[in-house]
Design an enzyme around this catalytic site. Structure first.
Site, PDB file in Angstrom:
ATOM      1  N   SER A   9      43.269  13.144  14.038  1.00  0.00           N
ATOM      2  CA  SER A   9      42.035  13.371  14.785  1.00  0.00           C
ATOM      3  C   SER A   9      41.729  14.863  14.800  1.00  0.00           C
ATOM      4  O   SER A   9      42.508  15.663  15.325  1.00  0.00           O
ATOM      5  CB  SER A   9      42.185  12.877  16.227  1.00  0.00           C
ATOM      6  OG  SER A   9      41.166  13.462  17.028  1.00  0.00           O
ATOM      7  N   HIS A  34      39.855  11.141  11.325  1.00  0.00           N
ATOM      8  CA  HIS A  34      39.305  10.562  12.554  1.00  0.00           C
ATOM      9  C   HIS A  34      38.430  11.601  13.262  1.00  0.00           C
ATOM     10  O   HIS A  34      38.892  12.695  13.584  1.00  0.00           O
ATOM     11  CB  HIS A  34      40.482  10.128  13.433  1.00  0.00           C
ATOM     12  CG  HIS A  34      40.099   9.368  14.670  1.00  0.00           C
ATOM     13  ND1 HIS A  34      39.853   8.006  14.667  1.00  0.00           N
ATOM     14  CD2 HIS A  34      39.948   9.764  15.958  1.00  0.00           C
ATOM     15  CE1 HIS A  34      39.580   7.606  15.893  1.00  0.00           C
ATOM     16  NE2 HIS A  34      39.617   8.656  16.707  1.00  0.00           N
ATOM     17  N   ASP A  36      36.219  12.296  16.521  1.00  0.00           N
ATOM     18  CA  ASP A  36      35.964  11.853  17.890  1.00  0.00           C
ATOM     19  C   ASP A  36      34.639  12.400  18.389  1.00  0.00           C
ATOM     20  O   ASP A  36      34.514  13.596  18.653  1.00  0.00           O
ATOM     21  CB  ASP A  36      37.102  12.328  18.805  1.00  0.00           C
ATOM     22  CG  ASP A  36      38.357  11.493  18.626  1.00  0.00           C
ATOM     23  OD1 ASP A  36      38.253  10.249  18.733  1.00  0.00           O
ATOM     24  OD2 ASP A  36      39.433  12.069  18.372  1.00  0.00           O
ATOM     25  N   MET A  38      32.018  12.709  21.230  1.00  0.00           N
ATOM     26  CA  MET A  38      31.906  12.590  22.689  1.00  0.00           C
ATOM     27  C   MET A  38      30.593  13.205  23.146  1.00  0.00           C
ATOM     28  O   MET A  38      30.175  14.246  22.631  1.00  0.00           O
ATOM     29  CB  MET A  38      33.074  13.314  23.357  1.00  0.00           C
ATOM     30  CG  MET A  38      34.434  12.842  22.857  1.00  0.00           C
ATOM     31  SD  MET A  38      35.751  13.584  23.803  1.00  0.00           S
ATOM     32  CE  MET A  38      37.190  12.993  22.889  1.00  0.00           C
ATOM     33  N   HIS A  67      34.717   7.745  15.568  1.00  0.00           N
ATOM     34  CA  HIS A  67      34.965   7.060  16.837  1.00  0.00           C
ATOM     35  C   HIS A  67      33.919   7.534  17.838  1.00  0.00           C
ATOM     36  O   HIS A  67      33.993   8.656  18.328  1.00  0.00           O
ATOM     37  CB  HIS A  67      36.403   7.400  17.288  1.00  0.00           C
ATOM     38  CG  HIS A  67      36.752   6.871  18.638  1.00  0.00           C
ATOM     39  ND1 HIS A  67      37.901   7.244  19.306  1.00  0.00           N
ATOM     40  CD2 HIS A  67      36.111   5.981  19.461  1.00  0.00           C
ATOM     41  CE1 HIS A  67      37.960   6.612  20.483  1.00  0.00           C
ATOM     42  NE2 HIS A  67      36.883   5.855  20.595  1.00  0.00           N
ATOM     43  N   MET A  69      32.346   7.856  21.204  1.00  0.00           N
ATOM     44  CA  MET A  69      32.507   7.733  22.656  1.00  0.00           C
ATOM     45  C   MET A  69      31.208   8.265  23.231  1.00  0.00           C
ATOM     46  O   MET A  69      31.134   9.389  23.755  1.00  0.00           O
ATOM     47  CB  MET A  69      33.727   8.558  23.119  1.00  0.00           C
ATOM     48  CG  MET A  69      35.041   7.900  22.754  1.00  0.00           C
ATOM     49  SD  MET A  69      36.418   9.060  22.735  1.00  0.00           S
ATOM     50  CE  MET A  69      36.240   9.754  21.103  1.00  0.00           C
ATOM     51  N   MET A 138      42.707   1.677  22.588  1.00  0.00           N
ATOM     52  CA  MET A 138      42.949   3.008  23.158  1.00  0.00           C
ATOM     53  C   MET A 138      44.260   3.000  23.936  1.00  0.00           C
ATOM     54  O   MET A 138      44.469   2.149  24.803  1.00  0.00           O
ATOM     55  CB  MET A 138      41.812   3.405  24.114  1.00  0.00           C
ATOM     56  CG  MET A 138      40.468   3.693  23.471  1.00  0.00           C
ATOM     57  SD  MET A 138      40.484   5.007  22.235  1.00  0.00           S
ATOM     58  CE  MET A 138      41.022   6.411  23.203  1.00  0.00           C
ATOM     59  N   ASP A 176      44.996   4.552  19.289  1.00  0.00           N
ATOM     60  CA  ASP A 176      44.502   5.924  19.419  1.00  0.00           C
ATOM     61  C   ASP A 176      44.864   6.510  20.777  1.00  0.00           C
ATOM     62  O   ASP A 176      44.461   5.983  21.810  1.00  0.00           O
ATOM     63  CB  ASP A 176      42.973   5.894  19.241  1.00  0.00           C
ATOM     64  CG  ASP A 176      42.335   7.274  19.305  1.00  0.00           C
ATOM     65  OD1 ASP A 176      43.057   8.276  19.395  1.00  0.00           O
ATOM     66  OD2 ASP A 176      41.089   7.323  19.251  1.00  0.00           O
TER      67      ASP A 176
END
Ligand code: DX5
Ligand code: ZN
Length: 217
Positions: A9, A34, A36, A38, A67, A69, A138, A176
Site C-alpha cells: 500500500s 494498492h 488507498d 480516502m 481501494h 474509502m 479489513m 488489508d
C-alpha cells in the site's frame, strides 16, 4: 485459489519520491500496487485522486489496485478506470446501489471488489458474491496506515473463504490492515490469498527482503 499475492500500500510510501518507491516495490517482487483513496468524509483522512493513478500507470505493468474509502463512488470509479486502474474496491456502505456499482466497475473492464469493515456483516456477500471478482476483508478500521491487526477479523476471513468455496467461483480474498511478517501466515491459514501491507513493507530497510520473507511465511 492457491497463488498468494502481495500488495504494497503506497499510503506508507515516501510521497516526496512516490514514483521511485513504486518502482522499488515492483522490482522487489510486489504483485500489485494498492492505492488507498480516502476522502475525509467516509474516512477521516485525505489521500489520492485519479491523477496519482495516472502518474503511476506508466511506471509498471502490474495491476493498480484501487481501494476506495470514499462516498459517493460512481464518478470516482469512472475516473480511476480511465486513468488505468485494474481492480477497484468499494465499501457497500458508501453507495446506494451496490449491484449497479459492481456493474459499473466491470463495464469499465476492471475487476470489482467489495470491502467488509471489521463490523460489516458478511451477508453483504449474499447477492453479490456471484458477481464480484474480489472480497476485501479489513483487518483494521479504514482510514490510516500503521494500525494494529485486529485478531477477531481472522474468523471473518475464514467465513468468507468458506462462502467463496461454496460459490464455486474464483474470487480473490484480500486482507488489508496491520499485516506483517509475524501474522501473515495466520492470515493465509484463515484463507486470505492477497495481502495488503503498507507500513510493514515501506518501513523496512530492504523491500525485497521483507516481501521475500512475507512470501516465505
Ligand atoms: C487502511 C488502508 C490500508 C493501509 C494498510 O485504511 O486501507 O491499506 O494502508 O497499511 P498498514 O499495512 O500499515 O496497516
Ligand atoms: Zn487499503
Amino acid at each position: 485459489m492457491s497463488t498468494y499475492r502481495i500488495a504494497p500500500s503506497i499510503l506508507s510510501a515516501d510521497f516526496t519520491r512516490l514514483g521511485e518507491e513504486v518502482v522499488s516495490v515492483v522490482q522487489a517482487g510486489a504483485d500489485m500496487i494498492h492505492i488507498d483513496v480516502m476522502d475525509n468524509h467516509y474516512v477521516p483522512n485525505l489521500t489520492f485522486g485519479p491523477l496519482v493513478c495516472k502518474a503511476l500507470r506508466p511506471l509498471t505493468a502490474l495491476p493498480l489496485d484501487v481501494h476506495l474509502m470514499a462516498t459517493p463512488v460512481d464518478d470516482l470509479i469512472k475516473n480511476f478506470a480511465r486513468e488505468g486502474a485494474n481492480i477497484i474496491s468499494f465499501h457497500p456502505e458508501a453507495t446506494d446501489h451496490v449491484d449497479r456499482t459492481i456493474q459499473l466497475i466491470q463495464d469499465f473492464g476492471c475487476q470489482a471488489g467489495l470491502v467488509l469493515n471489521p463490523s460489516t456483516p458478511v451477508n453483504h456477500l449474499d447477492w453479490t458474491l456471484e458477481k464480484i471478482d474480489m472480497v476485501l476483508v479489513m483487518s483494521v478500521n479504514p482510514g490510516f496506515g500503521g494500525q494494529q491487526f485486529l485478531e477477531g477479523t481472522l474468523d471473518k476471513v475464514k467465513l468468507v473463504r468458506e462462502m467463496i468455496r461454496k460459490s464455486g467461483r474464483e474470487v480473490a480474498l484480500q486482507v488489508d490492515g496491520g499485516i506483517n511478517v509475524e501474522n501473515i501466515r495466520s492470515v493465509a491459514s484463515a484463507g486470505g490469498d492477497t495481502f495488503v501491507a503498507g507500513s510493514a513493507i515501506f518501513g523496512a530497510n530492504s523491500y525485497s527482503q521483507i516481501i521475500g520473507e512475507m512470501r516465505e511465511r
